[in-house]
Design a protein around this motif. Structure first.
Motif, PDB file in Angstrom:
ATOM      1  N   TYR A   1       0.536   5.753  -0.224  1.00 48.00           N
ATOM      2  CA  TYR A   1      -0.386   6.849   0.052  1.00 48.00           C
ATOM      3  C   TYR A   1       0.237   8.196  -0.323  1.00 48.00           C
ATOM      4  O   TYR A   1       1.458   8.377  -0.235  1.00 48.00           O
ATOM      5  CB  TYR A   1      -0.698   6.931   1.558  1.00 48.00           C
ATOM      6  CG  TYR A   1      -1.065   5.645   2.233  1.00 48.00           C
ATOM      7  CD1 TYR A   1      -0.118   4.657   2.489  1.00 48.00           C
ATOM      8  CD2 TYR A   1      -2.373   5.411   2.661  1.00 48.00           C
ATOM      9  CE1 TYR A   1      -0.451   3.481   3.125  1.00 48.00           C
ATOM     10  CE2 TYR A   1      -2.720   4.237   3.317  1.00 48.00           C
ATOM     11  CZ  TYR A   1      -1.753   3.281   3.550  1.00 48.00           C
ATOM     12  OH  TYR A   1      -2.092   2.116   4.204  1.00 48.00           O
TER      13      TYR A   1
ATOM     14  N   GLY B   1      -0.319  -3.106   3.935  1.00 47.67           N
ATOM     15  CA  GLY B   1      -1.557  -3.188   3.168  1.00 47.67           C
ATOM     16  C   GLY B   1      -2.382  -4.416   3.503  1.00 47.67           C
ATOM     17  O   GLY B   1      -3.351  -4.719   2.813  1.00 47.67           O
TER      18      GLY B   1
ATOM     19  N   TYR C   1      -0.309  11.998   1.186  1.00 50.26           N
ATOM     20  CA  TYR C   1      -0.924  12.847   2.200  1.00 50.26           C
ATOM     21  C   TYR C   1      -0.528  14.286   1.929  1.00 50.26           C
ATOM     22  O   TYR C   1       0.592  14.574   1.533  1.00 50.26           O
ATOM     23  CB  TYR C   1      -0.438  12.469   3.606  1.00 50.26           C
ATOM     24  CG  TYR C   1      -1.200  11.351   4.267  1.00 50.26           C
ATOM     25  CD1 TYR C   1      -0.845  10.026   4.047  1.00 50.26           C
ATOM     26  CD2 TYR C   1      -2.276  11.622   5.104  1.00 50.26           C
ATOM     27  CE1 TYR C   1      -1.549   8.998   4.654  1.00 50.26           C
ATOM     28  CE2 TYR C   1      -2.982  10.601   5.719  1.00 50.26           C
ATOM     29  CZ  TYR C   1      -2.615   9.299   5.484  1.00 50.26           C
ATOM     30  OH  TYR C   1      -3.310   8.282   6.095  1.00 50.26           O
TER      31      TYR C   1
ATOM     32  N   ILE D   1      -7.534   2.644  -4.204  1.00 50.46           N
ATOM     33  CA  ILE D   1      -8.567   2.210  -3.275  1.00 50.46           C
ATOM     34  C   ILE D   1      -9.372   3.403  -2.767  1.00 50.46           C
ATOM     35  O   ILE D   1     -10.578   3.371  -2.693  1.00 50.46           O
ATOM     36  CB  ILE D   1      -7.950   1.466  -2.076  1.00 50.46           C
ATOM     37  CG1 ILE D   1      -7.125   0.287  -2.548  1.00 50.46           C
ATOM     38  CG2 ILE D   1      -9.025   1.037  -1.092  1.00 50.46           C
ATOM     39  CD1 ILE D   1      -7.913  -0.776  -3.285  1.00 50.46           C
ATOM     40  N   ARG D   2      -8.668   4.441  -2.350  1.00 54.04           N
ATOM     41  CA  ARG D   2      -9.344   5.608  -1.831  1.00 54.04           C
ATOM     42  C   ARG D   2      -8.929   6.812  -2.663  1.00 54.04           C
ATOM     43  O   ARG D   2      -7.765   7.033  -2.880  1.00 54.04           O
ATOM     44  CB  ARG D   2      -8.971   5.870  -0.357  1.00 54.04           C
ATOM     45  CG  ARG D   2      -9.382   4.796   0.589  1.00 54.04           C
ATOM     46  CD  ARG D   2     -10.887   4.699   0.669  1.00 54.04           C
ATOM     47  NE  ARG D   2     -11.475   5.834   1.324  1.00 54.04           N
ATOM     48  CZ  ARG D   2     -11.794   5.857   2.620  1.00 54.04           C
ATOM     49  NH1 ARG D   2     -11.553   4.816   3.377  1.00 54.04           N
ATOM     50  NH2 ARG D   2     -12.358   6.936   3.146  1.00 54.04           N
TER      51      ARG D   2
ATOM     52  N   LEU E   1      -4.928   6.632  -1.900  1.00 51.42           N
ATOM     53  CA  LEU E   1      -4.419   5.386  -1.341  1.00 51.42           C
ATOM     54  C   LEU E   1      -4.435   4.332  -2.445  1.00 51.42           C
ATOM     55  O   LEU E   1      -5.461   4.118  -3.079  1.00 51.42           O
ATOM     56  CB  LEU E   1      -5.294   4.953  -0.169  1.00 51.42           C
ATOM     57  CG  LEU E   1      -5.298   3.478   0.258  1.00 51.42           C
ATOM     58  CD1 LEU E   1      -3.892   3.006   0.601  1.00 51.42           C
ATOM     59  CD2 LEU E   1      -6.242   3.259   1.422  1.00 51.42           C
TER      60      LEU E   1
ATOM     61  N   ASN F   1      -3.425   0.217  -3.200  1.00 53.96           N
ATOM     62  CA  ASN F   1      -3.016  -1.081  -2.680  1.00 53.96           C
ATOM     63  C   ASN F   1      -2.813  -2.027  -3.847  1.00 53.96           C
ATOM     64  O   ASN F   1      -3.716  -2.186  -4.675  1.00 53.96           O
ATOM     65  CB  ASN F   1      -4.065  -1.647  -1.715  1.00 53.96           C
ATOM     66  CG  ASN F   1      -3.512  -2.791  -0.889  1.00 53.96           C
ATOM     67  OD1 ASN F   1      -2.463  -2.664  -0.266  1.00 53.96           O
ATOM     68  ND2 ASN F   1      -4.203  -3.916  -0.893  1.00 53.96           N
TER      69      ASN F   1
ATOM     70  N   ALA G   1       0.835  -1.201   0.000  1.00 56.75           N
ATOM     71  CA  ALA G   1       0.000   0.000   0.000  1.00 56.75           C
ATOM     72  C   ALA G   1       0.867   1.248   0.000  1.00 56.75           C
ATOM     73  O   ALA G   1       1.872   1.319   0.709  1.00 56.75           O
ATOM     74  CB  ALA G   1      -0.917   0.014   1.221  1.00 56.75           C
TER      75      ALA G   1
ATOM     76  N   GLU H   1      -9.752  10.490  -2.157  1.00 56.02           N
ATOM     77  CA  GLU H   1     -10.424  11.517  -1.395  1.00 56.02           C
ATOM     78  C   GLU H   1     -10.766  12.689  -2.310  1.00 56.02           C
ATOM     79  O   GLU H   1     -10.256  12.805  -3.395  1.00 56.02           O
ATOM     80  CB  GLU H   1      -9.554  11.968  -0.235  1.00 56.02           C
ATOM     81  CG  GLU H   1      -9.110  10.838   0.678  1.00 56.02           C
ATOM     82  CD  GLU H   1     -10.263  10.072   1.275  1.00 56.02           C
ATOM     83  OE1 GLU H   1     -11.031  10.685   2.055  1.00 56.02           O
ATOM     84  OE2 GLU H   1     -10.422   8.879   0.968  1.00 56.02           O
TER      85      GLU H   1
ATOM     86  N   LEU I   1      -5.335  12.555   4.033  1.00 57.54           N
ATOM     87  CA  LEU I   1      -5.177  11.596   2.951  1.00 57.54           C
ATOM     88  C   LEU I   1      -5.730  12.145   1.640  1.00 57.54           C
ATOM     89  O   LEU I   1      -6.844  12.671   1.582  1.00 57.54           O
ATOM     90  CB  LEU I   1      -5.901  10.291   3.292  1.00 57.54           C
ATOM     91  CG  LEU I   1      -5.809   9.192   2.238  1.00 57.54           C
ATOM     92  CD1 LEU I   1      -4.372   8.696   2.094  1.00 57.54           C
ATOM     93  CD2 LEU I   1      -6.738   8.037   2.586  1.00 57.54           C
TER      94      LEU I   1
END
Lengths: 113, 118
Positions: free
Chosen positions: A32, A95, A34, A54-55, A47, A49, A30, A57, A44
């Motif tokens: 990220y 992850g 930020y 996955i994310r 993200l 993985n 994983a 924002e 965040l």
């Protein structure tokens, strides 16, 4: 911390396009991005993985992430805004587990003219 | 939505004393994970310690320990025998409930700046 390297360390932009780079040597799945604005906690942005987003924002569309392989992460920035001035941290984790810790890079300080 | 609150913004202590930093959280999850991270003056963010919600024992790592009070949704960080180099900003964080194998989104508190003086 040489386990997660970020480049460049400092970036001063007008309206130019630029990319931030990150590479981790920890074998993590994983990764990220930020964003940390002055006097605020990290927030965040993205993200990944196993190279899958996955994310995602709610960030302005001028920020485009890319994960070419599980050890590398890029953040493409176009037409920056003064509100984008911040430190951008790359981080990674196994992850796999709920209680996993994050490892952070040193960050890239973005200053928008 | 999860929320992490640190009410202390700045703490000053003398070297070799003990300091406690407060943190309260809100969550709907039955199982969750709480963390403390430290950000040094150079900007480096480092993991310190973790508490698993299902564990009754308070976590301890070196001169860091936690005061986990689940009924109060509180996770305090205790630093004993403080040193000058403990001066930093300390963030409390909580992992949101996600499926296993999808990475971790952390919700951070606003942070508390600790200054340790000789």
């Amino acid at each position: 911390n040489t386990k997660i390297t970020q480049s460049p360390r400092y970036l001063i932009l007008g309206r130019a396009n630029k990319s931030l780079e990150c590479e981790q040597h920890l074998g993590h799945n994983a990764m990220y991005w930020y964003k940390q604005s002055a006097e605020k906690p990290p927030e965040l942005m993205f993200l990944y993985n196993l190279k899958q987003l996955i994310r995602n924002e709610t960030v302005p569309s001028r920020f485009i992430p890319e994960c070419p392989d599980s050890s590398k992460l890029l953040l493409h920035i176009s037409a920056v805004d003064p509100e984008d001035s911040a430190v951008y941290f790359c981080a990674s984790s196994h992850g796999q587990g709920y209680g996993e810790r994050l490892f952070f890079g040193h960050g890239t300080k973005l200053s928008v003219l | 939505a999860q929320k992490v609150t640190q009410t202390q913004t700045s703490i000053s202590v003398m070297e070799k004393t003990t300091v406690t930093m407060d943190c309260v959280y809100e969550t709907q999850d039955s199982s969750y994970f709480l963390f403390w991270y430290k950000q040094t003056a150079s900007g480096e963010i480092v993991f310190l310690i973790r508490q698993d919600s299902y564990k009754k024992e308070n976590a301890t790592v070196g001169h860091y320990s936690l005061n986990f009070q689940k009924p109060k949704s509180s996770i305090g960080l205790i630093i004993t025998a403080t040193q000058i180099e403990d001066s930093a900003v300390y963030f409390c964080a909580m992992r949101e409930g996600e499926a296993q194998g999808t990475g971790s989104k952390l919700s951070f508190g606003k942070g508390a700046k600790l200054t340790v003086s000789p």
